[in-house]
Design an enzyme around this catalytic site. Structure first.
Site, PDB file in Angstrom:
ATOM      1  N   ASP A 160       0.884  -1.166   0.000  1.00 20.72           N
ATOM      2  CA  ASP A 160       0.000   0.000   0.000  1.00 20.72           C
ATOM      3  C   ASP A 160       0.922   1.216   0.000  1.00 20.72           C
ATOM      4  O   ASP A 160       1.575   1.510   0.997  1.00 20.72           O
ATOM      5  CB  ASP A 160      -0.879  -0.029   1.269  1.00 20.72           C
ATOM      6  N   ASP A 167     -12.645   5.898   2.541  1.00 23.23           N
ATOM      7  CA  ASP A 167     -11.219   5.903   2.882  1.00 23.23           C
ATOM      8  C   ASP A 167     -10.779   7.310   3.277  1.00 23.23           C
ATOM      9  O   ASP A 167     -10.648   8.191   2.426  1.00 23.23           O
ATOM     10  CB  ASP A 167     -10.435   5.397   1.652  1.00 23.23           C
ATOM     11  N   GLU A 220      -7.195   0.618  -4.524  1.00 24.65           N
ATOM     12  CA  GLU A 220      -7.218   0.508  -3.057  1.00 24.65           C
ATOM     13  C   GLU A 220      -8.563  -0.026  -2.539  1.00 24.65           C
ATOM     14  O   GLU A 220      -8.573  -0.919  -1.681  1.00 24.65           O
ATOM     15  CB  GLU A 220      -6.887   1.865  -2.427  1.00 24.65           C
ATOM     16  N   LYS A 223       2.713  11.386  -3.303  1.00 30.32           N
ATOM     17  CA  LYS A 223       1.697  10.679  -4.093  1.00 30.32           C
ATOM     18  C   LYS A 223       0.772  11.650  -4.836  1.00 30.32           C
ATOM     19  O   LYS A 223       0.264  11.334  -5.905  1.00 30.32           O
ATOM     20  CB  LYS A 223       0.890   9.783  -3.149  1.00 30.32           C
TER      21      LYS A 223
END
Ligand code: AMP
Length: 589
Positions: free
Chosen positions: A8, A177, A155, A70
């Site tokens: 992850d 999330d 994800e 990211k």
């Protein structure tokens, strides 16, 4: 060929997991931490640092450190990092995938060290909304790190995999999330091995960091109200305040209130000023509620795009560290009319899902993931008020059975009679409503309560159950601070696969006879703390009297905490002492 892992690669934290004997688990680093902060930097000597060490230097050396890379994946945004501690040191430019490669490399190394063999292949997760360019950049980062990227998976898909959503029936799953810096909500449809993302929405500038900043401003305002001066606006002081804010936020996920004590945060003339206050969970909730309302709107948009109503959802899954906040769980539940599934830790499930997928690709018999649960409820004996009066001896559950560990929960109790001088905290495990019918684990008294009418003292009892099966019970009298701690060594932890978990949930009562012993804490002092105390004692003679008094006070508190073996307060006081010394000695060269 070496091992295959699941990764992850998160905005705030990253994890690496493997499948072993059909079960997935996240691999820890040298420090035992399962999460690696997604932060990269160069130390003042020019050494590459990744993870916690990089995060530690972030506030003080932003020109040598980068986080949240990211957000830039798939673009040609350049990050310029200074390689060394002085202005004249060389700088270098990095593309986002080059920085990500360093994080992946650190994870590969972590896995190789833990497993003692080469790691050569990986499944890596990305947000559902990532474009082809962003996915390609992630793949390239993996290849740079020396990994063959077998698959890039979404994800939410990975998260759903950890919840056994592999039935032949079609299931509609909503994955919410909320991490440190980003928020995504995805609606996925899963039939057997096929997962389709029906809709995805979010805000890649919303997360726990925003909650920290709101709380930081709130703390600064409390300081201003108390002292009529502002908290100094320098980088180091603001970084301390932000760190305190995050700690308060995390504490409030399992406690109804949190006390903050930041010594020497500012000054007025020659007087040192401290921040000493208490934040209630409800204060924090009011600060973040507007931000959480935005996330509910995103849920509605995702559902509308998927052409679904809330009642069409088969499951709701929470992912990301910030979903540990009780208000998040409550608002999502109220909004969707169903409670999110309970199970895997929200910050690890994406990595575990990636590992499961890696296992499937390698043809392994992947069955399940590892989940540790508490097989019996844990609680205390308490009195309840009934129409016929106060009835003592009821079992008040604080951690319900089958909770996934680690887990920390607390409840607030009040005194039941006028001028009650003490409260007996008796800890039990079991399922019987009558406390005495359960297995006693230990007891202690909270004494010295000031006279007052029934209900005038509120005592929070916190149960903290860690991965090693240690239950730490802490009581705190509201407005007075900590009153006592008891540590119970509890051997009855079970390792279950998620398949077994379902089965086991039905017959757990019969399964288990605990073999528990009660122990008081014995904490070996770590050498760093010993050195810090020595340094503090030496400084006592060189400081101004007022500061010396403050320092002595801190040392006294630390001595008490060490004497009674209170781990968390020792860590907090150690940090406070280090901050104090840093400040005091910087201001008094
Ligand atoms: P993630 O990006 O999923 O690793 O989540 C990181 C975020 O979760 C950070 O903002 C953390 O401060 C936050 N977080 C971690 N644990 C907790 C907790 N127990 N309560 C509230 N926030 C938490």
């Amino acid at each position: 060929m070496g091992r295959t892992v699941g990764i992850d690669l998160g905005t705030t934290n990253s994890e690496v997991a493997i499948v072993e004997n059909g079960q997935a688990r996240v691999l820890p680093g040298d420090d035992g931490d399962l999460m690696l902060p997604s932060c990269v930097g160069f130390s003042d000597t020019g050494k590459l640092v990744v993870g916690r060490e990089a995060l530690r230097q972030y506030a003080a050396a932003p020109d040598r450190t980068v986080r949240s890379i990211k957000r830039w994946m798939g673009t040609d945004h350049k990050t310029t990092l200074r390689v060394g501690g002085t202005e004249s040191d060389e700088t270098r430019d990095y593309l986002p995938h080059e920085i990500s490669a360093m994080i992946l490399r650190a994870l590969k190394q972590r896995a190789e060290t833990t497993l003692g063999e080469d790691v050569t292949q990986a499944v890596i997760t990305v947000p559902a909304y990532f474009t082809d360019a962003q996915r390609q950049a992630t793949k390239t980062a993996g290849e740079i790190a020396g990994l063959e990227v077998l698959q890039i998976i979404n994800e939410p898909t990975a998260a759903a995999l950890t919840y056994d959503v592999r039935s032949e029936e079609t299931e509609q799953v909503l994955v919410y999330d909320l991490g440190g810096g980003t928020f995504d909500v995805s609606v996925v449809e899963i039939t057997g091995d096929v997962t389709e993302v029906l809709a995805s929405h979010g805000n890649n500038r919303l997360g726990g960091d925003d909650f920290d900043r709101r709380l930081q401003l709130h703390l600064a305002e409390r300081f201003r109200q108390t002292h009529s001066v502002d908290v100094p606006d320098d980088l180091a002081t603001q970084a301390r305040l932000l760190r305190a804010a995050e700690q308060v936020k995390i504490t409030l996920s399992s406690h109804a209130f949190a006390s903050v004590r930041e010594a020497f945060l500012g000054s007025k003339g020659k007087t040192a000023l401290h921040l000493e206050t208490e934040i209630a969970r409800s204060d924090f909730e009011e600060l973040i509620r507007p931000l959480l309302e935005e996330t509910l709107e995103a849920i509605d948009r995702a559902l509308a795009d998927a052409d679904l109503e809330p009642e069409d959802l088969d499951r709701v899954i929470l992912v990301g560290g910030s979903t540990r906040i009780p208000l998040v769980q409550q608002m999502v539940e109220e909004h969707l009319g169903q409670s999110p599934v309970d199970g895997v830790q929200p910050d690890l499930c994406v990595a575990l899902g990636a590992a499961l997928q890696a296992g499937v690709l390698m043809g392994e018999a992947v069955e399940a993931i590892l989940v540790d649960v508490i097989p019996h409820s844990l609680g205390i004996s308490a009195a309840v008020t009934t129409p016929i009066g106060v009835m003592p001896g009821f079992f008040s559950v604080i951690i319900p059975r089958n909770s996934v560990v680690p887990v920390s929960r607390s409840e607030i109790y009040s005194t039941v009679s006028d001028d009650q001088p003490a409260v007996e905290i008796e800890i039990f495990q079991g399922e019987n409503q009558v406390a005495e019918e359960n297995v006693p684990l230990g007891s202690y008294r909270v004494e010295g309560l000031a006279p007052g009418p029934a209900g005038s003292h509120q005592i929070e009892v916190n149960f903290d159950f860690d991965l090693n099966g240690i239950l730490t019970v802490t009581t705190t009298e509201k407005g007075k601070g900590q009153q006592g701690t008891l540590v119970v060594n509890y051997e009855g932890i079970q390792r279950l696969s998620s398949h077994e978990l379902k089965q086991a949930r039905a017959d757990l009562d019969a399964l288990f006879e605990a073999d528990e012993t009660i122990a008081t804490a014995a904490i070996p002092l770590d050498p760093e703390l010993t050195a810090l105390i020595e340094r503090a004692q030496q400084s006592l003679t060189t400081l101004a009297p007022e500061q010396a008094e403050e320092l002595q006070n801190l040392l006294d508190q630390l001595e008490t905490a060490i004497a009674i073996g209170e781990t968390d307060p020792i860590a907090d006081l150690q940090e406070e002492l280090a901050d104090f010394l840093y400040y005091a000695t910087t201001n008094n060269p």
